[in-house]
Write a protein that holds these residues in place. Structure first.
Motif, PDB file in Angstrom:
ATOM      1  N   THR A 128     -25.707 -12.125  40.502  1.00 32.90           N
ATOM      2  CA  THR A 128     -24.803 -13.201  40.082  1.00 32.90           C
ATOM      3  C   THR A 128     -25.307 -14.571  40.487  1.00 32.90           C
ATOM      4  O   THR A 128     -24.951 -15.562  39.887  1.00 32.90           O
ATOM      5  CB  THR A 128     -23.397 -13.012  40.681  1.00 32.90           C
ATOM      6  OG1 THR A 128     -23.522 -12.870  42.095  1.00 32.90           O
ATOM      7  CG2 THR A 128     -22.731 -11.784  40.109  1.00 32.90           C
ATOM      8  N   GLU A 129     -26.138 -14.614  41.529  1.00 31.53           N
ATOM      9  CA  GLU A 129     -26.604 -15.930  41.955  1.00 31.53           C
ATOM     10  C   GLU A 129     -27.961 -15.793  42.620  1.00 31.53           C
ATOM     11  O   GLU A 129     -28.230 -14.805  43.315  1.00 31.53           O
ATOM     12  CB  GLU A 129     -25.606 -16.546  42.943  1.00 31.53           C
ATOM     13  CG  GLU A 129     -25.854 -18.023  43.144  1.00 31.53           C
ATOM     14  CD  GLU A 129     -24.913 -18.662  44.162  1.00 31.53           C
ATOM     15  OE1 GLU A 129     -24.274 -17.916  44.928  1.00 31.53           O
ATOM     16  OE2 GLU A 129     -24.856 -19.894  44.195  1.00 31.53           O
ATOM     17  N   ILE A 130     -28.800 -16.776  42.372  1.00 28.37           N
ATOM     18  CA  ILE A 130     -30.078 -16.808  43.081  1.00 28.37           C
ATOM     19  C   ILE A 130     -30.354 -18.238  43.487  1.00 28.37           C
ATOM     20  O   ILE A 130     -30.225 -19.164  42.689  1.00 28.37           O
ATOM     21  CB  ILE A 130     -31.219 -16.194  42.244  1.00 28.37           C
ATOM     22  CG1 ILE A 130     -32.550 -16.340  42.963  1.00 28.37           C
ATOM     23  CG2 ILE A 130     -31.291 -16.796  40.861  1.00 28.37           C
ATOM     24  CD1 ILE A 130     -33.579 -15.334  42.507  1.00 28.37           C
ATOM     25  N   LYS A 131     -30.651 -18.414  44.768  1.00 30.74           N
ATOM     26  CA  LYS A 131     -30.940 -19.754  45.285  1.00 30.74           C
ATOM     27  C   LYS A 131     -32.253 -19.681  46.065  1.00 30.74           C
ATOM     28  O   LYS A 131     -32.784 -18.615  46.299  1.00 30.74           O
ATOM     29  CB  LYS A 131     -29.810 -20.222  46.215  1.00 30.74           C
ATOM     30  CG  LYS A 131     -28.510 -20.476  45.481  1.00 30.74           C
ATOM     31  CD  LYS A 131     -27.519 -21.257  46.334  1.00 30.74           C
ATOM     32  CE  LYS A 131     -27.023 -20.457  47.500  1.00 30.74           C
ATOM     33  NZ  LYS A 131     -25.821 -21.041  48.137  1.00 30.74           N
ATOM     34  N   GLY A 132     -32.718 -20.807  46.492  1.00 33.72           N
ATOM     35  CA  GLY A 132     -33.923 -20.835  47.311  1.00 33.72           C
ATOM     36  C   GLY A 132     -35.153 -21.169  46.497  1.00 33.72           C
ATOM     37  O   GLY A 132     -35.066 -21.838  45.472  1.00 33.72           O
ATOM     38  N   TYR A 133     -36.280 -20.686  46.929  1.00 29.67           N
ATOM     39  CA  TYR A 133     -37.544 -21.105  46.355  1.00 29.67           C
ATOM     40  C   TYR A 133     -38.569 -19.987  46.558  1.00 29.67           C
ATOM     41  O   TYR A 133     -38.283 -19.006  47.246  1.00 29.67           O
ATOM     42  CB  TYR A 133     -38.028 -22.401  47.019  1.00 29.67           C
ATOM     43  CG  TYR A 133     -38.091 -22.295  48.522  1.00 29.67           C
ATOM     44  CD1 TYR A 133     -36.950 -22.486  49.299  1.00 29.67           C
ATOM     45  CD2 TYR A 133     -39.273 -21.952  49.166  1.00 29.67           C
ATOM     46  CE1 TYR A 133     -36.988 -22.359  50.673  1.00 29.67           C
ATOM     47  CE2 TYR A 133     -39.311 -21.820  50.544  1.00 29.67           C
ATOM     48  CZ  TYR A 133     -38.171 -22.031  51.294  1.00 29.67           C
ATOM     49  OH  TYR A 133     -38.211 -21.885  52.647  1.00 29.67           O
ATOM     50  N   VAL A 134     -39.713 -20.188  45.974  1.00 29.85           N
ATOM     51  CA  VAL A 134     -40.748 -19.154  46.011  1.00 29.85           C
ATOM     52  C   VAL A 134     -40.972 -18.658  47.438  1.00 29.85           C
ATOM     53  O   VAL A 134     -41.125 -19.443  48.364  1.00 29.85           O
ATOM     54  CB  VAL A 134     -42.067 -19.661  45.378  1.00 29.85           C
ATOM     55  CG1 VAL A 134     -42.531 -20.958  46.013  1.00 29.85           C
ATOM     56  CG2 VAL A 134     -43.165 -18.613  45.480  1.00 29.85           C
ATOM     57  N   GLY A 135     -40.952 -17.335  47.566  1.00 29.16           N
ATOM     58  CA  GLY A 135     -41.159 -16.749  48.885  1.00 29.16           C
ATOM     59  C   GLY A 135     -39.882 -16.579  49.673  1.00 29.16           C
ATOM     60  O   GLY A 135     -39.831 -15.791  50.616  1.00 29.16           O
ATOM     61  N   ASN A 136     -38.848 -17.314  49.288  1.00 31.57           N
ATOM     62  CA  ASN A 136     -37.608 -17.307  50.058  1.00 31.57           C
ATOM     63  C   ASN A 136     -36.395 -17.460  49.138  1.00 31.57           C
ATOM     64  O   ASN A 136     -35.718 -18.483  49.157  1.00 31.57           O
ATOM     65  CB  ASN A 136     -37.624 -18.435  51.088  1.00 31.57           C
ATOM     66  CG  ASN A 136     -38.678 -18.214  52.151  1.00 31.57           C
ATOM     67  OD1 ASN A 136     -38.438 -17.547  53.139  1.00 31.57           O
ATOM     68  ND2 ASN A 136     -39.870 -18.745  51.911  1.00 31.57           N
TER      69      ASN A 136
END
Lengths: 328, 668
Positions: free
Chosen positions: B229-237
């Protein structure tokens, strides 16, 4: 009297509001007059140009010059005062960034003269006279200064040491500047003598501005009731507070009007109008051309909105199909 | 900062300029020697030279040697696009002992020689651009790349063959894998197939072992009946939220004995069985198919009497001796952190209703290919008997190719698999019914290993191939042989006349489409799509499984139609790319990010809603904006919008940009 620092006030292309702001210092100016010697102040006292010409170069400690430069006479006076003054201060929006007169840079000189002397509805000029720089009558010659192609800020004509922004500057700021001057406690050359942070910093309405602000309609202040406590942008009024230097004490907002930007940009902004435009355009809500157009319909005069005081000094500066006749 | 790097901004600026011929790519249109001679006259330029291939080892060495020989502290290369060789030349600059961000590149190929024909003007433009770069590079600063650790886990979204293969590959390499599947079982479309082309392997026989391996793999956490439902953060994390829909079964208690299904108050199915393409019914408590993984039942809230507030003795619950049935179950949310994401969300078959002239839904014996897959499958609704709706066997079958593919009224693309699966179905239908099989095709496309041979085999088996797009299916007979049958009307473009072919059964070879919620998924994962809606790879040739979002990879048909071999190959590639990311263990963050100079920030909040990467927040205590440099991608949106000039972007500072523009326009 001779050893009091000599100060000059002068005006060029201006409305007189800056002179008012000096008078607004009220009793402080009386007190000041015991510490300084005013050597030129055309609006208040009868000094002559030749008195200034008779002075030694740098004899005047500081000159505060208000108004933009539009005529040959103004340019001549600016150069004279520059030469005679240790410190030259561009006083008020017009001297600082061109001010309201700078808006005339949107039109060629000929178009301006044609309108003012022929086409304006209030003009009565049955002989179709145009202004002349010389008029001969009974062996005598009357002259008028040359009306130049563009309006310039003071520093586009001569070297300027400091700037006091505002249309008009508020007395507190001016007093601070004069005291700094008298105490010799001056910042580095070129400084704008006002806090280097935008008006929002001090605005009590900021807390009502949400983090996800999106404007779906720009409104014009005279057509709507304005809530005195809510952020102007939240209400849809094109407030230039975010892009304008503080120091005015939020005078317009206290009077429940949006900021129009007279204090100019912060020191690391090159073009206040472009910045204000970018900032406001960024928070327009619409996604389709129609929605965006309809939101922007509330800003019928973008130059007058975003460059009200700064056009002459901006990157736009003037309409590009003109060539200035007076060189710097 | 590395002590050995020179260039603290205070010393004399010494610029080296290098212009590349790029063979004749640049030198063919631009007089590179003239540009080099011109730049040599510019202020601060110490050395200016041209070279055939500056990106070659020898060309790079020349830069390194000149840096040392002339004590350069700035390097400008005029060559191709920075996209191609900025990294190369930055590295060369660094080898010369200068911070790599004292380098600047001028693109005189894509922006010059390739788009101009007039040699004199193109040369002048190259000079102007070089002059701009020389002016700009004076204001460059030493910058440093930052390193962030990479989490040693991966999220695989979608449990079809692509997701299964990617998950197993990663898990076998020792990485923690979270496999999230929307349906109650993994397997995807492949689980519905009977045989696979061209080898006619039984689909279940090759798929189900991999499915059970997923189910039992110690490194794989399988969440079926769940959605991201949700994805946050950045490559690797990446921080991921997964919604686990209630299946009304306690997963840790259910052993998959299926007693509950037997004891359901419905003795036969009461609702359409999606797995069998609605050709049969299933009960409200069900398992999609015998080899489902995880082997857990689910209760369909739309079909269950109790869950619909009706009176039911709940015999399923009493039949379960482990008390695994829980009608009170609510959806739950899992929060996980992963280093990489593989999106393998698959496709949707074209809805045959959109071609009304082919009679789907109007004539009972018009089927889609996927329906026929179930019909010919021995575990399908008829146990593998290909029978018409009236129970009889078809004597002739028409297979219409390119339904919803290569069609300007619906989808323009070729769905790539329909020719081959149509041939496969033709073979299976012949085998099951001995009917006459007519293939109506536009072109037969068999560009795979063993595919053309399979086509030849089909021709030898006596199938009919009629070249032409079918006009319509009608039930209006004009001769006695057509009575009571469907007539396929087609212009035979080889014979040059219109045929009427009476058939008992029509199979529509429906194409592949993006899923209905593909654009929603796309936004959730911050990836792009092509005009038809399939997810977009970063580069069709050089980065075919990467996306424009670092650390998010693509596998399978969500990227475009493809067959099983290609899907598995792509899934393997996506797993390999993820492994590279995880095994390197850190990500280097480009330093061209934006930052806030607090003393200039009035806290006006203009920037807050603008960041596409949610990198900007507000420090309420200080009343200023804060940019998370790890999330910042350097798009510059906030920099342009900041009305205070309080936001600066490395490598795109006002003084750099204005210096470049002013020099560029100085002769304009």
């Amino acid at each position: 009297m001779g050893n009091k620092p000599k100060i000059a006030f002068y005006w060029c292309s201006s409305c007189g509001g800056c002179e008012e702001s000096l008078v607004d210092m009220a009793e402080a100016i009386v007190e000041l007059s015991t510490q300084i010697e005013i050597v030129l102040w055309p609006v208040a006292a009868d000094f002559k140009k030749k008195d200034i010409e008779a002075m030694a170069d740098g004899e005047i400690v500081a000159t505060m010059l208000n108004g933009a430069i539009r005529t040959s006479e103004q340019e001549e006076m600016a150069r004279l005062l520059r030469r005679k003054s240790q410190i030259l201060i561009a006083y008020g929006s017009c001297a600082y960034t061109g001010g309201i007169p700078g808006l005339s840079n949107q039109f060629p000189r000929e178009q301006l003269l044609k309108y003012v002397y022929h086409d304006a509805p209030s003009v009565v000029n049955p002989e179709g006279q145009d202004p002349q720089t010389e008029f001969h009558d009974a062996g005598r010659v009357a002259t008028l200064p040359i009306f130049s192609e563009v309006v310039r800020s003071l520093d586009q004509v001569v070297d300027v040491d400091y700037y006091i922004p505002g249309c008009a500057p508020n007395p507190e700021l001016v007093l601070d500047a004069i005291h700094a001057l008298l105490s010799g406690n001056l910042p580095s050359k070129g400084t704008v003598l006002a806090p280097d942070i935008a008006l929002c910093e001090h605005c009590p309405r900021l807390k009502t501005k949400p983090a996800d602000i999106a404007i779906d309609e720009f409104k014009r202040p005279h057509q709507h009731l304005i809530d005195p406590n809510v952020c102007m942008l939240v209400q849809g009024f094109a407030c230039l507070g975010p892009a304008t230097r503080s120091g005015c004490g939020g005078a317009c907002l206290k009077a429940n009007m949006p900021c129009t930007g007279c204090f100019g940009p912060m020191s690391n902004v090159r073009d206040q109008g472009a910045k204000a435009l970018c900032a406001l355009a960024s928070i327009v809500a619409g996604t389709t051309n129609e929605e965006i157009d309809s939101a922007l319909d509330g800003i019928p005069d973008p130059v007058g909105t975003f460059y009200r005081y700064g056009l002459a000094k901006s990157m736009l500066r003037r309409k590009v199909n003109m060539e200035p006749t007076l060189s710097k | 900062m590395d002590d050995k790097t020179i260039g603290n901004g205070s010393e004399e600026v010494r610029i080296g300029f290098f212009i590349c011929h790029c063979g004749s790519n640049i030198a063919g249109t631009i007089d590179v020697e003239a540009v080099a001679d011109y730049v040599r006259t510019l202020p601060n330029v110490v050395v200016s030279s041209d070279y055939k291939y500056t990106c070659s080892v020898a060309g790079q060495d020349m830069i390194v040697e000149d840096i040392l020989k002339y004590k350069l502290n700035r390097v400008v290369v005029a060559a191709c696009s920075p996209l191609l060789h900025e990294k190369t030349f930055r590295a060369a600059t660094q080898r010369g002992g200068i911070n790599p961000f004292f380098f600047h590149m001028v693109n005189i190929r894509e922006h010059g020689s390739w788009v101009h024909q007039d040699r004199a003007l193109a040369t002048q433009k190259a000079m102007d651009m070089a002059r701009g770069a020389i002016a700009r590079v004076k204001f460059h600063k030493a910058l440093e790349k930052r390193r962030e650790p990479v989490r040693q886990s991966v999220l695989v979204v979608g449990g079809g063959i692509a997701g299964i293969h990617a998950a197993l590959t990663m898990a076998n390499a020792g990485k923690k894998v979270y496999l999230v599947e929307r349906e109650p079982t993994i397997g995807g479309h492949m689980a519905m197939f009977d045989k696979t082309f061209p080898t006619l392997d039984c689909a279940a026989c090759i798929l189900t072992p991999k499915m059970s391996e997923v189910g039992s793999h110690p490194n794989i956490v399988l969440w079926s009946y769940s959605e991201v439902t949700e994805i946050k953060g950045y490559v690797g994390n990446y921080d991921v939220t997964v919604k686990r829909k209630p299946r009304y079964i306690k997963e840790d208690l259910c052993v998959g004995c299926l007693d509950c299904i037997d004891h359901c108050v419905f003795k036969t199915g009461n609702t359409d069985d999606e797995f069998n393409q609605n050709l049969s019914k299933r009960k409200p408590v069900y398992i999609p198919f015998a080899q489902a993984v995880p082997r857990l039942v689910a209760i369909d809230p739309a079909a269950c009497t109790h869950l619909n507030g009706g009176k039911c003795e709940q015999s399923c619950a009493t039949a379960c001796d482990r008390q695994a049935i829980d009608f009170e179950q609510k959806e739950t949310f899992e929060h996980i952190g992963v280093g990489a994401v593989i999106v393998a969300t698959g496709f949707k078959p074209f809805d045959a209703h959109r071609k009304p002239l082919y009679g789907y839904g109007r004539f009972p014996d018009v089927y889609t290919a996927l329906e026929v897959e179930r019909l010919v499958c021995s575990s399908g609704p008829t146990g593998g008997d290909v029978v018409l709706k009236d129970g009889s066997k078809p004597k002739s079958v028409g297979i219409i190719h390119c339904v919803g593919s290569r069609d300007h009224q619906t989808n323009r693309w070729c769905s790539r698999v329909c020719c081959m699966y149509s041939l496969k179905l033709a073979h299976l239908l012949k085998e099951h019914t001995d009917a006459e099989i007519y293939n109506f095709y536009i072109d037969i496309r068999t560009p795979g290993k063993g595919y053309e041979e399979f086509y030849e085999r089909l021709q030898e088996e006596g199938n009919h191939f009629i070249r032409g797009r079918v006009g319509d299916i009608t039930d209006v007979p004009i001769i006695p042989e057509e009575e009571g049958r469907m007539i396929v009307r087609v212009e035979d473009s080889l014979a040059g006349f219109v045929r009427r072919i009476p058939v008992d059964m029509v199979v529509l070879a429906t194409g592949l489409e993006p899923r209905e919620d593909a654009s929603e998924i796309r936004r959730r994962f911050n990836i792009s799509c092509s005009s038809e809606g399939f997810f977009l790879e970063r580069h069709p040739k050089l980065a075919p499984v990467s996306t424009t979002t670092d650390g998010v990879f693509l596998a399978g048909c969500c990227q475009g139609p493809k067959d099983i071999p290609d899907t598995v190959a792509q899934a393997g590639a996506a797993a390999a790319e993820s492994l590279v990311l995880l095994d390197v263990g850190y990500v280097e963050m480009e330093p061209m990010t934006a930052f806030v100079t607090e003393k200039y920030c009035s806290g006006c909040k203009t920037c807050l809603p603008l960041c596409p990467f949610s990198a900007i927040s507000r420090d309420e205590e200080k009343g200023v904006a804060v940019i998370n440099p790890v999330l910042c991608k350097g798009c510059g949106t906030c920099v342009a919008a900041c009305p205070s000039g309080a936001i600066t972007q490395n490598l795109f500072e006002d003084r750099q940009i204005f210096a470049e523009i002013e020099e560029l326009l100085v002769h304009a």
